[in-house]
Design a protein around this motif. Structure first.
Motif, mmCIF file in Angstrom:
data_model
loop_
_atom_site.group_PDB
_atom_site.id
_atom_site.type_symbol
_atom_site.label_atom_id
_atom_site.label_comp_id
_atom_site.label_asym_id
_atom_site.label_seq_id
_atom_site.Cartn_x
_atom_site.Cartn_y
_atom_site.Cartn_z
ATOM 1 N N ALA A 36 -16.819 -19.376 0.802
ATOM 2 C CA ALA A 36 -16.400 -20.598 1.353
ATOM 3 C C ALA A 36 -15.636 -20.824 2.734
ATOM 4 O O ALA A 36 -15.876 -21.410 3.504
ATOM 5 N N GLN A 37 -14.554 -19.651 2.836
ATOM 6 C CA GLN A 37 -13.918 -19.729 4.137
ATOM 7 C C GLN A 37 -14.933 -19.486 5.467
ATOM 8 O O GLN A 37 -14.707 -20.051 6.302
ATOM 9 N N GLY A 95 -14.104 -24.316 -7.987
ATOM 10 C CA GLY A 95 -13.477 -25.128 -6.953
ATOM 11 C C GLY A 95 -14.000 -25.062 -5.548
ATOM 12 O O GLY A 95 -13.529 -26.020 -4.576
ATOM 13 N N THR A 96 -14.996 -23.997 -5.254
ATOM 14 C CA THR A 96 -15.511 -23.932 -4.105
ATOM 15 C C THR A 96 -16.958 -24.195 -4.245
ATOM 16 O O THR A 96 -17.601 -23.464 -5.007
ATOM 17 N N VAL A 97 -17.579 -25.107 -3.434
ATOM 18 C CA VAL A 97 -18.791 -25.787 -3.600
ATOM 19 C C VAL A 97 -19.720 -25.376 -2.360
ATOM 20 O O VAL A 97 -19.092 -25.972 -1.264
ATOM 21 N N LYS A 98 -20.879 -25.153 -2.165
ATOM 22 C CA LYS A 98 -21.652 -25.005 -0.931
ATOM 23 C C LYS A 98 -22.844 -26.061 -1.130
ATOM 24 O O LYS A 98 -23.200 -26.647 -0.030
ATOM 25 N N ASP A 104 -16.689 -28.784 4.129
ATOM 26 C CA ASP A 104 -17.265 -29.091 2.755
ATOM 27 C C ASP A 104 -16.893 -28.288 1.707
ATOM 28 O O ASP A 104 -17.084 -28.425 0.557
ATOM 29 N N THR A 105 -16.794 -26.962 2.032
ATOM 30 C CA THR A 105 -16.524 -25.808 1.414
ATOM 31 C C THR A 105 -15.074 -25.416 1.083
ATOM 32 O O THR A 105 -14.711 -24.635 -0.025
ATOM 33 N N GLU A 142 -18.677 -21.778 9.688
ATOM 34 C CA GLU A 142 -20.016 -21.762 10.479
ATOM 35 C C GLU A 142 -20.706 -23.222 10.365
ATOM 36 O O GLU A 142 -21.272 -23.511 11.234
ATOM 37 N N ASP A 143 -20.417 -23.778 9.441
ATOM 38 C CA ASP A 143 -21.020 -25.109 9.098
ATOM 39 C C ASP A 143 -20.040 -25.981 8.242
ATOM 40 O O ASP A 143 -20.345 -25.940 6.919
#
Length: 452
Positions: free
Chosen positions: A227-228, A181-184, A101-102, A233-234
């Protein structure tokens, strides 16, 4: 008590075993129960979407806070507090079911409004611009964003050769490789229609419109390093966060705002307002509040309620039309074909897609009353200007954001071919010589060499 040889079996136990000759077999071809069981299993999975494959869904309602009667005759936007049900699907544009997702990606933010006049589908992304300005280029863009056809692995050259080949994508490059561009969390992203639509009021007056969603919980993004880490991890953190928040009774809310423009303004602007690689100046075209969306219900059956959602930008209402935006018009042609391929020709009768008494005549044809004449041609739009807005966006960043952008670009561009690197760096020079220099220096740290 029944003996072992004459025991009557329950339907459950009977369906738990294949028909065989004796206890050991072989299995009989005549076993229709076996065939039906396996065939149901084989055909139980819906074909995946060609893009936006991985996604999550939620349901709730939208209510109007400000009457838009002055601008559109769409029924659900006439009166404050008018409420309609909605279904939303968040997605990753370039993805498969296992994409984290990230991962740096474009997030889809598609909303279906179930109104008294019919279904309205509003397809948005979490970034306000797109890679190209003409739908005929979209298949090539998707190819560039896809894994290598040789080994099905990510290929930096495929991605970066796109930015080299299409200078118009430079504005998207600046947005895409920023920390946006990277979303949690999907609860903390904006949504943009990107394409330009048309609102038409009861008097026939037309205005261009861009839609915006604003998260009521505030906007949040993460940097590439986080993000990486989270991807390991999830990998499903955004979907889990959305589902768990609603399950705990914490509704997820967004405000809809719009920008409106008189179509005649197109003659005065230094760019084409129907260009999907551009944004409109909010100081000139301010954001007008329209309503609120409340997502307070999780799906009970993902396959039926979310996977089978068949969005289509051609699902419009009287007063809501599409413009001459080349990307939008191309999308209106192909979405229904894609849904027929994925879900079958009867996809409109799937409950989540059902519109009572629907027929082709229910579709809204845009532009009635307009007079259009001209020579048929294939041509670039006037005033393409591929770099000004990219430069303006870059200069709006803080020092930290500029540093992160340069690092994000360099960490990927360093693995592209030398000719591709040189071309992309030339584009970045047009954005900002300082940005190009930072990218070169970061590439040196990554590779030990500098591409001149």
């Amino acid at each position: 008590m029944y003996n072992n040889h004459n025991q009557s079996q329950s339907p459950l136990s009977n369906a738990s075993h294949s028909q065989t000759v004796g206890v050991r077999g072989p299995v009989l071809v005549q076993d229709t129960v076996l065939h039906e069981t396996l065939e149901d299993f084989v055909f139980s999975t819906t074909l995946p979407r060609r893009i936006h494959t991985k996604g999550y869904g939620a349901f709730g309602y939208f209510y109007t806070t400000h009457s838009m009667k002055q601008y559109t005759k769409a029924g659900f936007l006439q009166t404050p507090n008018k409420q309609v049900p909605v279904a939303v699907r968040f997605s990753l544009a370039s993805s498969n079911k296992g994409t984290p997702d990230t991962l740096r990606n474009v997030r889809g933010f598609s909303t279906r409004f179930y109104t008294e006049e019919g279904i309205f589908d509003l397809l948005c992304n979490h970034l306000p611009v797109f890679f190209v300005r003409d739908a005929i280029r979209v298949p090539d863009i998707i190819s560039h964003l896809s894994p290598s056809p040789v080994n099905n692995l990510p290929d930096p050259e495929r991605l970066w050769s796109m930015f080299a080949e299409y200078p118009e994508s430079t504005n998207m490059l600046i947005w895409f490789f920023s920390d946006l561009g990277t979303v949690k969390s999907l609860r903390h992203i904006k949504g943009y229609s990107v394409s330009t639509y048309v609102w038409r009021n009861a008097q026939g007056v037309r205005n261009y419109v861009k839609y915006h969603w604003f998260p009521m919980a505030g906007v949040q993004y993460i940097d590439q390093q986080e993000a990486q880490r989270l991807a390991c991890e999830d990998p499903d953190i955004a979907g889990r966060d959305l589902y768990d928040s609603i399950a705990k009774g914490n509704a997820v809310e967004y405000e809809m705002r719009v920008q409106l423009m008189n179509p005649e303004d197109a003659k005065l602007l230094p760019f084409d307002p129907l260009d999907d690689t551009k944004v409109w100046d909010e100081a000139v075209y301010p954001l007008l509040p329209v309503g609120r969306m409340v997502l307070n219900c999780n799906p009970e059956n993902y396959a039926d309620q979310v996977d089978k959602l068949a969005f289509n930008p051609a699902n419009l209402l009287p007063g809501l039309e599409f413009s001459d935006d080349k990307v939008l018009q191309g999308r209106t042609f192909i979405y229904s074909d894609a849904q027929r391929h994925r879900l079958g020709p009867d996809y409109r009768n799937i409950p989540v897609n059902k519109q009572l008494n629907w027929s082709p005549a229910s579709m809204v044809s845009s532009g009635n009353g307009r007079y259009v004449a001209g020579e048929i041609m294939r041509a670039e739009i006037p005033n393409p200007d591929d770099f000004t807005q990219a430069s303006q966006r870059y200069e709006s960043f803080s020092a930290t954001e500029k540093k992160n952008l340069a690092n994000n670009i360099a960490s990927g561009l360093v693995d592209a071919q030398p000719n591709t690197q040189r071309t992309v760096l030339r584009h970045l020079e047009r954005v900002s010589p300082a940005l190009a220099d930072m990218v070169r220096n970061q590439m040196l740290l990554y590779s030990g060499t500098v591409r001149k």
